[in-house]
Design a protein around this motif. Structure first.
Motif, mmCIF file in Angstrom:
data_model
loop_
_atom_site.group_PDB
_atom_site.id
_atom_site.type_symbol
_atom_site.label_atom_id
_atom_site.label_comp_id
_atom_site.label_asym_id
_atom_site.label_seq_id
_atom_site.Cartn_x
_atom_site.Cartn_y
_atom_site.Cartn_z
ATOM 1 N N ARG A 87 0.834 -1.217 0.000
ATOM 2 C CA ARG A 87 0.000 0.000 0.000
ATOM 3 C C ARG A 87 0.869 1.268 0.000
ATOM 4 O O ARG A 87 0.555 2.243 -0.672
ATOM 5 C CB ARG A 87 -0.933 0.017 1.213
ATOM 6 C CG ARG A 87 -2.089 -0.920 1.091
ATOM 7 C CD ARG A 87 -3.077 -0.409 0.077
ATOM 8 N NE ARG A 87 -4.222 -1.309 0.064
ATOM 9 C CZ ARG A 87 -5.082 -1.363 -0.928
ATOM 10 N NH1 ARG A 87 -4.943 -0.589 -1.971
ATOM 11 N NH2 ARG A 87 -6.082 -2.197 -0.886
ATOM 12 N N ARG A 88 1.959 1.241 0.760
ATOM 13 C CA ARG A 88 2.867 2.393 0.775
ATOM 14 C C ARG A 88 3.487 2.608 -0.614
ATOM 15 O O ARG A 88 3.565 3.732 -1.107
ATOM 16 C CB ARG A 88 3.965 2.173 1.819
ATOM 17 C CG ARG A 88 4.961 3.314 1.915
ATOM 18 C CD ARG A 88 5.963 3.115 3.034
ATOM 19 N NE ARG A 88 6.567 1.795 3.090
ATOM 20 C CZ ARG A 88 7.615 1.415 2.357
ATOM 21 N NH1 ARG A 88 8.138 2.238 1.483
ATOM 22 N NH2 ARG A 88 8.120 0.205 2.496
ATOM 23 N N LEU A 89 3.880 1.528 -1.261
ATOM 24 C CA LEU A 89 4.459 1.634 -2.613
ATOM 25 C C LEU A 89 3.418 2.086 -3.628
ATOM 26 O O LEU A 89 3.738 2.779 -4.588
ATOM 27 C CB LEU A 89 5.072 0.299 -3.027
ATOM 28 C CG LEU A 89 6.319 -0.111 -2.247
ATOM 29 C CD1 LEU A 89 6.681 -1.554 -2.535
ATOM 30 C CD2 LEU A 89 7.476 0.818 -2.563
ATOM 31 N N GLU A 90 2.167 1.702 -3.408
ATOM 32 C CA GLU A 90 1.087 2.130 -4.300
ATOM 33 C C GLU A 90 0.940 3.653 -4.293
ATOM 34 O O GLU A 90 0.670 4.268 -5.318
ATOM 35 C CB GLU A 90 -0.226 1.468 -3.880
ATOM 36 C CG GLU A 90 -1.402 1.810 -4.767
ATOM 37 C CD GLU A 90 -2.677 1.126 -4.296
ATOM 38 O OE1 GLU A 90 -3.488 0.770 -5.169
ATOM 39 O OE2 GLU A 90 -2.870 0.971 -3.069
ATOM 40 N N ARG A 91 1.131 4.265 -3.126
ATOM 41 C CA ARG A 91 1.069 5.729 -3.041
ATOM 42 C C ARG A 91 2.266 6.376 -3.735
ATOM 43 O O ARG A 91 2.185 7.502 -4.201
ATOM 44 C CB ARG A 91 0.999 6.161 -1.574
ATOM 45 C CG ARG A 91 -0.318 5.839 -0.889
ATOM 46 C CD ARG A 91 -0.427 6.450 0.493
ATOM 47 N NE ARG A 91 0.563 5.949 1.421
ATOM 48 C CZ ARG A 91 0.424 4.866 2.181
ATOM 49 N NH1 ARG A 91 -0.683 4.159 2.110
ATOM 50 N NH2 ARG A 91 1.383 4.492 3.008
ATOM 51 N N GLU A 92 3.357 5.645 -3.822
ATOM 52 C CA GLU A 92 4.586 6.172 -4.423
ATOM 53 C C GLU A 92 4.601 6.055 -5.954
ATOM 54 O O GLU A 92 5.138 6.924 -6.639
ATOM 55 C CB GLU A 92 5.780 5.409 -3.839
ATOM 56 C CG GLU A 92 7.119 5.964 -4.201
ATOM 57 C CD GLU A 92 8.240 5.261 -3.468
ATOM 58 O OE1 GLU A 92 9.341 5.216 -4.033
ATOM 59 O OE2 GLU A 92 8.031 4.755 -2.349
ATOM 60 N N TYR A 93 4.006 4.995 -6.481
ATOM 61 C CA TYR A 93 4.027 4.743 -7.933
ATOM 62 C C TYR A 93 2.608 4.760 -8.493
ATOM 63 O O TYR A 93 1.762 3.964 -8.085
ATOM 64 C CB TYR A 93 4.679 3.390 -8.234
ATOM 65 C CG TYR A 93 6.123 3.300 -7.814
ATOM 66 C CD1 TYR A 93 7.098 4.036 -8.467
ATOM 67 C CD2 TYR A 93 6.511 2.474 -6.763
ATOM 68 C CE1 TYR A 93 8.423 3.951 -8.091
ATOM 69 C CE2 TYR A 93 7.834 2.394 -6.382
ATOM 70 C CZ TYR A 93 8.787 3.134 -7.049
ATOM 71 O OH TYR A 93 10.103 3.044 -6.675
ATOM 72 N N ASP A 94 2.384 5.632 -9.467
ATOM 73 C CA ASP A 94 1.058 5.742 -10.086
ATOM 74 C C ASP A 94 0.676 4.498 -10.881
ATOM 75 O O ASP A 94 -0.506 4.223 -11.059
ATOM 76 C CB ASP A 94 1.001 6.959 -11.010
ATOM 77 C CG ASP A 94 1.107 8.265 -10.247
ATOM 78 O OD1 ASP A 94 0.754 8.282 -9.054
ATOM 79 O OD2 ASP A 94 1.552 9.263 -10.848
ATOM 80 N N ILE A 95 1.658 3.771 -11.391
ATOM 81 C CA ILE A 95 1.366 2.615 -12.238
ATOM 82 C C ILE A 95 1.079 1.356 -11.431
ATOM 83 O O ILE A 95 0.767 0.319 -12.000
ATOM 84 C CB ILE A 95 2.522 2.342 -13.211
ATOM 85 C CG1 ILE A 95 3.805 2.030 -12.450
ATOM 86 C CG2 ILE A 95 2.706 3.493 -14.169
ATOM 87 C CD1 ILE A 95 4.895 1.471 -13.318
ATOM 88 N N LEU A 96 1.172 1.443 -10.107
ATOM 89 C CA LEU A 96 0.987 0.277 -9.241
ATOM 90 C C LEU A 96 -0.399 0.302 -8.601
ATOM 91 O O LEU A 96 -0.813 1.311 -8.033
ATOM 92 C CB LEU A 96 2.065 0.253 -8.147
ATOM 93 C CG LEU A 96 1.979 -0.877 -7.134
ATOM 94 C CD1 LEU A 96 2.171 -2.227 -7.803
ATOM 95 C CD2 LEU A 96 3.015 -0.666 -6.031
#
Length: 110
Positions: A87-96
């Motif tokens: 979830r944290r990485l999802e906020r960082e990358y728009d393509i995720l």
């Protein structure tokens, strides 16, 4: 005479560049959506991978082919912090996009 040769070479390279650009754009949309019009995704599944989840996602995001489309990370009911890391990485990358397994099953049935 030399100027004419240079101008001819520049024109040839310019036309070649335009042709390559058109094929690149065509290839991008063909690969992204396919000839059937369905959008393509890279899907990654995780279960109790809190130690490797972040590295795996970053390697795929940063090293991905621009034609592979978006990335879907599916959490398979992890009992550790894998889902929170995703979830944290999802906020960082728009393509995720991060989903749990039930959301993913619902998504592919649509």
């Amino acid at each position: 005479m030399f100027n004419a040769f240079i101008m001819t070479a520049v024109c040839i390279f310019a036309v070649y560049g335009v042709i390559k650009l058109v094929f690149y754009i065509y290839g991008y949309f063909l690969t992204l959506y396919g000839s059937d019009g369905i959008k393509r995704h890279t899907v990654m599944f995780f279960k109790n991978n809190e130690d490797e989840a972040e590295v795996s996602i970053r390697e795929v995001v940063l090293g991905r082919n621009p034609f592979c489309g978006d990335i879907i990370a599916v959490n398979m009911d992890s009992e550790d912090d894998t889902f929170e890391i995703l979830r944290r990485l999802e906020r960082e990358y728009d393509i995720l996009t991060v989903m749990n397994i039930d959301e993913y099953i619902h998504y592919i049935k649509e």
